[in-house]
Write a protein that holds these residues in place. Structure first.
Motif, PDB file in Angstrom:
ATOM      1  N   ILE A   1       0.839  -1.200   0.000  1.00  0.00           N
ATOM      2  CA  ILE A   1       0.000   0.000   0.000  1.00  0.00           C
ATOM      3  C   ILE A   1       0.876   1.253   0.000  1.00  0.00           C
ATOM      4  O   ILE A   1       0.626   2.221  -0.738  1.00  0.00           O
ATOM      5  N   GLY A   2       1.947   1.235   0.839  1.00  0.00           N
ATOM      6  CA  GLY A   2       2.833   2.395   0.875  1.00  0.00           C
ATOM      7  C   GLY A   2       3.512   2.644  -0.456  1.00  0.00           C
ATOM      8  O   GLY A   2       3.642   3.803  -0.898  1.00  0.00           O
ATOM      9  N   LEU A   3       3.950   1.562  -1.126  1.00  0.00           N
ATOM     10  CA  LEU A   3       4.595   1.718  -2.421  1.00  0.00           C
ATOM     11  C   LEU A   3       3.633   2.285  -3.454  1.00  0.00           C
ATOM     12  O   LEU A   3       3.994   3.184  -4.240  1.00  0.00           O
TER      13      LEU A   3
ATOM     14  N   GLN B  84      -8.387   5.106  -4.934  1.00  0.00           N
ATOM     15  CA  GLN B  84      -7.976   3.913  -5.680  1.00  0.00           C
ATOM     16  C   GLN B  84      -7.634   2.763  -4.730  1.00  0.00           C
ATOM     17  O   GLN B  84      -7.915   1.606  -5.031  1.00  0.00           O
ATOM     18  N   ILE B  85      -7.010   3.108  -3.593  1.00  0.00           N
ATOM     19  CA  ILE B  85      -6.718   2.062  -2.606  1.00  0.00           C
ATOM     20  C   ILE B  85      -8.022   1.476  -2.065  1.00  0.00           C
ATOM     21  O   ILE B  85      -8.173   0.252  -1.938  1.00  0.00           O
ATOM     22  N   ARG B  86      -8.984   2.341  -1.756  1.00  0.00           N
ATOM     23  CA  ARG B  86     -10.282   1.839  -1.277  1.00  0.00           C
ATOM     24  C   ARG B  86     -10.943   0.960  -2.327  1.00  0.00           C
ATOM     25  O   ARG B  86     -11.472  -0.118  -2.019  1.00  0.00           O
ATOM     26  N   THR B  87     -10.921   1.415  -3.568  1.00  0.00           N
ATOM     27  CA  THR B  87     -11.550   0.646  -4.641  1.00  0.00           C
ATOM     28  C   THR B  87     -10.907  -0.721  -4.791  1.00  0.00           C
ATOM     29  O   THR B  87     -11.587  -1.731  -4.998  1.00  0.00           O
ATOM     30  N   GLN B  88      -9.578  -0.773  -4.665  1.00  0.00           N
ATOM     31  CA  GLN B  88      -8.869  -2.050  -4.814  1.00  0.00           C
ATOM     32  C   GLN B  88      -9.333  -3.067  -3.775  1.00  0.00           C
ATOM     33  O   GLN B  88      -9.643  -4.208  -4.104  1.00  0.00           O
TER      34      GLN B  88
ATOM     35  N   PRO C 190     -11.801  -2.368   6.175  1.00  0.00           N
ATOM     36  CA  PRO C 190     -10.386  -2.556   5.828  1.00  0.00           C
ATOM     37  C   PRO C 190      -9.935  -1.664   4.682  1.00  0.00           C
ATOM     38  O   PRO C 190      -8.794  -1.195   4.672  1.00  0.00           O
ATOM     39  N   ALA C 191     -10.834  -1.427   3.696  1.00  0.00           N
ATOM     40  CA  ALA C 191     -10.454  -0.576   2.570  1.00  0.00           C
ATOM     41  C   ALA C 191     -10.225   0.864   3.023  1.00  0.00           C
ATOM     42  O   ALA C 191      -9.257   1.518   2.614  1.00  0.00           O
TER      43      ALA C 191
END
Length: 407
Positions: A315-317, A327-331, A391-392
Motif C-alpha cells: 500500500i505504501g509503495l 484507488q486504494i479503497r476501490t482495490q 479494511p479498505a
C-alpha cells in the motif's frame, strides 16, 4: 510571464492520478486474491458453506413442500363442490345451465366440471324388475369431469367427443360391481334403451358419489334421457392460496339471481394447516439463511483486515507512486466483492447439488427457488462490500511513509 500565465502553467503542469477502468479494478482485485490462494480458498469456502446451507434448507423444504402439495392435491384440499340448496318455498332449487361457464371465468379457478341428475335407471338387461335399481344414479357428465375429481379409468375409456353424443355409458367402480358388468362393449339397459358400456372407473376417493353412478355424456343425456341441462353438482378446483376467496364468490357467480339458493362446500382443514405451516417455515428459513450469510460476512471481513495488515508495504509503495486514497479503497473493496462472488457462486452450485441429491433419494420433485439463488448471491455481495469497506478505508488512510515503515 504574467501572474495569470504562471498560474495557468502550474495548473497545466500539475500531475493527476490516472483513472482506473473497470477492467483495471477487476485485475487489481484478482491480483490480491491470486497472491494468497489458500487463505482465499478457505474464506470463499466459508462463504460457500453459508450460502449452500441457506439454499439447501430452502431447496429441501421447497421440494418437501412440493411433495406435500402433490399429495394434498390427491386428497382434494383445493376441491370445492357447488350444489343447489333449498328455495324459499321449500322445494329443491336448481343451478342455472350456464353455471359451469360462469364459474370458469373466475381467474383462480383451474378446473371446473359438472354432473347432472336424471330420472333414468340402469339395469343389467331389460328383464330386470323396474324396482331393482341397485341405488345406481344415472348422471349426465362433462367430458372433463375426471381431471376435476382426480378420477381414473380402470377399464376401457372415458367419454369424449366420439362417444358423448351416443348411447354410451361409463360405470363407477361400485356401480359396476352391483351390475356385475365390467367388460367394455357390453350392453346395458338404461332409460328404456340399450347403451354400450365404454369404460369402468377406478374408485374415486375425492368424489365417492361417482363410484355408485352411471355416467352418460351431456349431449346423449339430452337426446335419450330427457336431461334438462341443469347441473346438480359442480366440481371446482382452485389455486390453493385462493380457495377461500373463490368459495366466497361462488354462490353469486353460479347463480347471480339467487345466490342464497347455492350450497358450497367448505375448504379442507388440511389446506389451512398447510398455509399455517408454510408461514412458520418461511420465517425459520429466513432466520437460518441470515445467520449463515452473517457467518460468511464475518469471514470476509476477517480476511480483508488481515490482508491490509500484511500488505502495508504494498500500500505504501502504491501511494508513493501516485495512487490515491480512493484507488486504494476501490482495490480492497473489489477484492472483497470478488471473494464474496466466488463464494456465493460456489455455494449456489453446492446447495443446488445437495438439494437435488436429497430430493432424488426421497423420490421428491427437485425445487430450488430462483429467488433463493439470487438472494444468496446478492446478499453475499452486499455483506462482502460491507465487510470489506472498513479494511479498505483503513488501508486508504495509511500515509506512504507509515505504510513503508511497516509500523
Amino acid at each position: 510571464m504574467t501572474g495569470d500565465g504562471a498560474a495557468s502553467g502550474r495548473r497545466r503542469g500539475r500531475l493527476r492520478a490516472a483513472r482506473l477502468s473497470p477492467g483495471d479494478v477487476i485485475r487489481l482485485g484478482g491480483t490480491g486474491l491470486r497472491t494468497r490462494p489458500l487463505r482465499v480458498f478457505l474464506s470463499a469456502l466459508g462463504i460457500a458453506i453459508g450460502v449452500a446451507a441457506m439454499i439447501a434448507v430452502v431447496g429441501i423444504s421447497g421440494s418437501g413442500r412440493a411433495e406435500v402439495d402433490r399429495r394434498l392435491d390427491s386428497l382434494g384440499t383445493n376441491l370445492l363442490r357447488v350444489a343447489p340448496g333449498d328455495s324459499l318455498n321449500g322445494t329443491k332449487a336448481k343451478l342455472p345451465e350456464e353455471a359451469v361457464s360462469m364459474i370458469r371465468r373466475i381467474p383462480p379457478v383451474r378446473q371446473v366440471a359438472a354432473t347432472g341428475a336424471t330420472d333414468a335407471h340402469i339395469y343389467r338387461n331389460e328383464r330386470i324388475a323396474i324396482g331393482r335399481t341397485g341405488s345406481i344414479q344415472v348422471l349426465a357428465a362433462d367430458a372433463d369431469l375426471l381431471p376435476a375429481i382426480g378420477g381414473h379409468i380402470g377399464r376401457g375409456r372415458w367419454l369424449d367427443s366420439a362417444t358423448e353424443d351416443y348411447p354410451a355409458v361409463v360405470l363407477g367402480a361400485t356401480a359396476a360391481n352391483r351390475l356385475d358388468v365390467y367388460t367394455p362393449g357390453t350392453r346395458v339397459w338404461l332409460g328404456g334403451r340399450w347403451f354400450s358400456l365404454v369404460g369402468v372407473l377406478d374408485p374415486a376417493p375425492l368424489a365417492p358419489e361417482i363410484d355408485g353412478a352411471a355416467l352418460v355424456g351431456r349431449p346423449a343425456a339430452r337426446t335419450y334421457l330427457r336431461f334438462d341441462g341443469h347441473p346438480s353438482t359442480v366440481y371446482v378446483r382452485a389455486e390453493d392460496s385462493q380457495v377461500t376467496r373463490v368459495r366466497a364468490v361462488l354462490p353469486a357467480t353460479a347463480s347471480p339471481a339467487k345466490p342464497g339458493e347455492v350450497r358450497v362446500s367448505r375448504p379442507s382443514d388440511a389446506l389451512a394447516a398447510r398455509e399455517a405451516t408454510e408461514s412458520a417455515l418461511t420465517g425459520l428459513l429466513l432466520g437460518l439463511g441470515g445467520v449463515s450469510l452473517l457467518v460468511g460476512g464475518v469471514g470476509v471481513g476477517n480476511t480483508m483486515v488481515i490482508s491490509v495488515l500484511e500488505r502495508r508495504p504494498e500500500i505504501g509503495l502504491r501511494r508513493a507512486l501516485g495512487a490515491t486514497r480512493g484507488q486504494i479503497r476501490t482495490q480492497f473493496v473489489a477484492e472483497s466483492l470478488l471473494l464474496s462472488l466466488i463464494g456465493g457462486l460456489g455455494g449456489t452450485v453446492l446447495g443446488t447439488a445437495i438439494t437435488a441429491g436429497y430430493a432424488l433419494s426421497r423420490d421428491w420433485p427437485t425445487v430450488v427457488p430462483v429467488w433463493a439463488s439470487a438472494a444468496g448471491i446478492g446478499c453475499t455481495l452486499g455483506i462482502g462490500m460491507i465487510a470489506g469497506l472498513y479494511p479498505a478505508v483503513r488501508a486508504s488512510r495509511l500515509s506512504p511513509t507509515e505504510a513503508l515503515s511497516g509500523t
